[in-house]
Scaffold this motif. Structure first.
Motif, PDB file in Angstrom:
ATOM      1  N   THR A 188      19.786  43.127  30.410  1.00  0.00           N
ATOM      2  CA  THR A 188      21.155  43.615  30.191  1.00  0.00           C
ATOM      3  C   THR A 188      21.392  44.970  30.844  1.00  0.00           C
ATOM      4  N   ILE A 237      28.988  40.050  31.356  1.00  0.00           N
ATOM      5  CA  ILE A 237      29.332  39.341  30.122  1.00  0.00           C
ATOM      6  C   ILE A 237      28.843  37.899  30.139  1.00  0.00           C
ATOM      7  N   SER A 409      30.813  45.476  27.404  1.00  0.00           N
ATOM      8  CA  SER A 409      30.376  44.162  27.894  1.00  0.00           C
ATOM      9  C   SER A 409      29.436  43.483  26.903  1.00  0.00           C
ATOM     10  N   SER A 410      28.604  44.269  26.215  1.00  0.00           N
ATOM     11  CA  SER A 410      27.633  43.669  25.287  1.00  0.00           C
ATOM     12  C   SER A 410      28.334  42.945  24.141  1.00  0.00           C
ATOM     13  N   ARG A 413      29.754  39.797  25.619  1.00  0.00           N
ATOM     14  CA  ARG A 413      28.655  38.886  25.976  1.00  0.00           C
ATOM     15  C   ARG A 413      28.126  38.144  24.746  1.00  0.00           C
ATOM     16  N   THR A 417      27.895  34.172  24.631  1.00  0.00           N
ATOM     17  CA  THR A 417      26.613  33.507  24.404  1.00  0.00           C
ATOM     18  C   THR A 417      26.701  32.519  23.245  1.00  0.00           C
TER      19      THR A 417
END
Length: 512
Positions: A188, A237, A409-410, A413, A417
């Motif tokens: 990441t 992402i 973005s985390s 993401r 996911t």
């Protein structure tokens, strides 16, 4: 005397074992056989100079070098080192007890130093599969080859080091890389983040949907609206690469010589952005010795085509088949090579030549019919393969100057996911289908079931907005992705409504 060393030739993204046989006997000439190209034939001069530099000699006898199997064309300069070692053994200048236990590859300079080569990773994988003890290669390539376990990676800087190692007079510790540790620590570590983007919440939402379902996207908007900025952040992402995907991606970049010195496993999804002057061969791949193109280099990642109408039409048309089949087949008279090409296409374009059609403040100065002519540079069959058409508007001043921290973005993401995990479970048992965008038409009818209210909405939208028939499947796929992001098993009316708005270019009269 006959000596044998072992190297490898790369075909596509895989390697084939090559046996280098050297015979020194009566006579005075040097012969190289086994379908070598010019670069391989020129190794005679490099090998002779390197041997003399360290006090060895080129035999003044008949030397025959055979590269077997003889029906595979050998290309490049990476056979210098195994040829040199074979000559030393065959001429009995040196005795190498374990010569046939190692794969040997490397390009020699005139002073005996070793230069890095391409395609090291697939060669190392082939060496392990064949049961070789180790792989002797230039030190700059050692980190890349050390991704492969159960194979001693011996990195050497000069011909002399390789000689002394195989003689047994020099101990060289194998290069060891903690592949999994490096991989998981770098997963990441992205340069760009969505937290840098102020405003454009609707475009971020479209990007999130695209990432969650693996959908292709085209962004239409005026210059300076942030299209490129948003596209560069898309890989951050996407779900993290699996170890298998990382190895597959690294192999392609290794074959193309794009990894660089001391590079190891690629841990982040690739992002490729070729210039609009690119040729069709450079985009798809090819050449006399077929090499991967930009669409294969973006395998498991993102291919970004900025200013889409400026690309040559032939370049855009050759992408149509890879977008459907997710692989590229390069066919030649004697060989056919497959390169994987499972990528997300992100394209951007201005709405017209001046760039200000439909702009909220600036007036478009393009004449009648010019906008439609500009849009027609992008063919219908290519647009048919793009699921989301997103209109990008300029960021307002108050949004640009806002101190409010944008979503990282985390955080995005994590939602993406979770949505992908639902899709993986849904398509378990279906070959080559991992996300909603990959669904064939017959599967769309099975998976994307809508109720009567949804059917009524979709019918009304298609009639009033003049949506084309090709938009129907795309809307259903995107709405299923939206329902996955919402954690819903069913496609609700609001999911369909959101998906419908992402078909801008299908609306009749959009371009006047």
């Amino acid at each position: 005397m006959v000596a044998k060393t072992f190297g490898s030739a790369v075909s596509g993204v895989d390697a084939k074992l090559i046996t280098i046989e050297v015979n020194v006997g009566q006579g005075t000439s040097f012969y190289m056989v086994g379908l070598p190209d010019s670069a391989v034939k020129e190794s005679q001069q490099r090998v002779e100079s390197a041997l003399k530099f360290f006090g060895y000699r080129m035999p003044r006898q008949k030397v025959v070098v055979n590269l077997a199997p003889a029906d595979i064309r050998k290309e490049g300069s990476s056979y210098d080192l195994p040829i040199a070692m074979g000559i030393l053994q065959a001429s009995e200048q040196v005795v190498f007890p374990a010569l046939e236990e190692y794969l040997i590859m490397g390009e020699l300079s005139l002073d005996g130093a070793l230069r890095p080569i391409k395609g090291v990773l697939p060669i190392a994988i082939e060496g392990r599969r064949r049961g070789y003890r180790g792989f002797i290669l230039p030190r700059e390539n050692a980190a890349e080859a050390s991704i492969v376990n159960n194979l001693d990676i011996i990195g050497v800087e000069t011909l002399e080091e390789a000689i002394h190692f195989l003689e047994g007079s020099l101990a060289i510790d194998p290069t060891v890389t903690e592949t999994r540790d490096i991989f998981y620590h770098s997963l990441t570590d992205y340069e760009f983040d969505f937290s840098d983007v102020q405003g454009q919440e609707n475009i971020k939402r479209a990007m999130e949907i695209a990432a969650a379902g693996g959908h292709n996207v085209i962004m239409i908007g005026p210059p300076g609206a942030g299209k490129t900025m948003l596209a560069k952040r898309l890989p951050s992402i996407l779900p993290p690469l699996s170890l298998h995907e990382a190895l597959e991606t690294t192999k392609i970049h290794s074959v193309a010589g794009k990894l660089g010195a001391s590079a190891s496993l690629i841990a982040q999804r690739p992002f490729r952005s070729p210039h609009h002057t690119i040729s069709d061969v450079a985009l798809v791949g090819g050449g006399g010795n077929p090499q991967p193109g930009e669409i294969s280099l973006s395998h498991n990642g993102v291919l970004f085509l900025d200013e889409l109408p400026e690309f040559k039409r032939t370049v855009l048309e050759v992408m149509r088949q890879p977008l459907e089949e997710r692989k590229v087949t390069i066919s030649r008279a004697k060989v056919s090579v497959d390169f994987p090409a499972n990528f997300m296409l992100i394209a951007s374009m201005n709405p017209c030549p001046c760039g200000y059609y439909n702009h909220p403040e600036k007036e478009c100065v393009c004449g009648p019919g010019v906008v439609q002519k500009y849009l027609n540079k992008v063919s219908g069959p290519l647009l048919d393969r793009i699921d989301l058409h997103v209109e990008v508007t300029p960021v307002r001043f108050d949004e640009m100057t806002s101190n409010r921290k944008a979503e990282s973005s985390s955080a995005i993401r994590e939602r993406v996911t979770n949505a992908r995990e639902r899709q993986v479970a849904r398509f378990e048992g279906h070959k080559d289908v991992y996300c909603n965008a990959m669904m064939p038409s017959h599967m769309v009818k099975e998976v994307c079931v809508i109720n009567d209210a949804g059917k009524a909405l979709l019918k009304t939208a298609m009639e009033r907005l003049g949506l084309s028939a090709r938009a129907y499947d795309r809307i259903l796929k995107v709405s299923k992705t939206i329902s996955d992001l919402a954690g819903s098993d069913d496609i609700r009316v609001e999911h369909l409504a959101e998906a419908i708005q992402y078909r801008s270019l299908d609306r009749e009269g959009w371009a006047g």
